[in-house]
Design a protein around this motif. Structure first.
Motif, PDB file in Angstrom:
ATOM      1  N   GLU A 128      -6.717  91.264 110.837  1.00 10.30           N
ATOM      2  CA  GLU A 128      -5.637  90.343 111.162  1.00 10.30           C
ATOM      3  C   GLU A 128      -6.174  89.229 112.049  1.00 10.30           C
ATOM      4  O   GLU A 128      -6.953  89.486 112.979  1.00 10.30           O
ATOM      5  N   ARG A 152      -4.252  87.949 121.247  1.00 15.09           N
ATOM      6  CA  ARG A 152      -2.895  87.724 120.758  1.00 15.09           C
ATOM      7  C   ARG A 152      -2.956  87.645 119.242  1.00 15.09           C
ATOM      8  O   ARG A 152      -3.746  86.886 118.681  1.00 15.09           O
ATOM      9  N   SER A 153      -2.145  88.422 118.574  1.00 20.11           N
ATOM     10  CA  SER A 153      -2.071  88.380 117.113  1.00 20.11           C
ATOM     11  C   SER A 153      -1.442  87.064 116.686  1.00 20.11           C
ATOM     12  O   SER A 153      -0.428  86.642 117.234  1.00 20.11           O
ATOM     13  N   ASN A 170      -0.249  86.711 113.721  1.00 21.00           N
ATOM     14  CA  ASN A 170       0.793  87.087 112.761  1.00 21.00           C
ATOM     15  C   ASN A 170       2.127  87.395 113.428  1.00 21.00           C
ATOM     16  O   ASN A 170       3.177  87.063 112.897  1.00 21.00           O
ATOM     17  N   ASN A 171       2.084  88.054 114.603  1.00 21.86           N
ATOM     18  CA  ASN A 171       3.351  88.486 115.212  1.00 21.86           C
ATOM     19  C   ASN A 171       3.415  88.257 116.724  1.00 21.86           C
ATOM     20  O   ASN A 171       4.326  88.722 117.372  1.00 21.86           O
ATOM     21  N   ASP A 172       2.423  87.570 117.284  1.00 21.40           N
ATOM     22  CA  ASP A 172       2.387  87.220 118.716  1.00 21.40           C
ATOM     23  C   ASP A 172       2.203  88.431 119.632  1.00 21.40           C
ATOM     24  O   ASP A 172       2.352  88.315 120.845  1.00 21.40           O
ATOM     25  N   LYS A 173       1.897  89.604 119.074  1.00 24.83           N
ATOM     26  CA  LYS A 173       1.663  90.797 119.883  1.00 24.83           C
ATOM     27  C   LYS A 173       0.380  90.610 120.699  1.00 24.83           C
ATOM     28  O   LYS A 173      -0.613  90.098 120.196  1.00 24.83           O
ATOM     29  N   ARG A 174       0.407  91.042 121.955  1.00 20.96           N
ATOM     30  CA  ARG A 174      -0.758  90.935 122.840  1.00 20.96           C
ATOM     31  C   ARG A 174      -1.261  92.327 123.187  1.00 20.96           C
ATOM     32  O   ARG A 174      -0.461  93.237 123.374  1.00 20.96           O
TER      33      ARG A 174
END
Length: 61
Positions: free
Chosen positions: A23, A40-41, A43-47
């Motif tokens: 990803e 930070r992804s 694709n989905n802003d996940k950290r």
């Protein structure tokens, strides 16, 4: 990926595609002492904090 390259990418003015588990991610910070990176992804802003060795630079662009 090695720590030195992760630091180069963070300091670069260029956009360099880096993957974590296939990803696209953005490296926000490199922690030399623990050999991890805060990412930070895209694709989905996940950290999350992950091992730098698990990051892969996409050189096929």
């Amino acid at each position: 990926m090695f720590i030195r390259r992760a630091k180069e990418i963070v300091q670069s003015n260029d956009t360099i595609e880096v993957l974590y588990k296939n990803e696209p991610i953005w490296i926000e910070h490199v922690y030399s002492e623990t050999e991890t990176a805060y990412i930070r992804s895209l694709n989905n802003d996940k950290r999350m904090e992950v091992p730098i060795l698990d990051l892969v630079e996409n050189e096929n662009i």
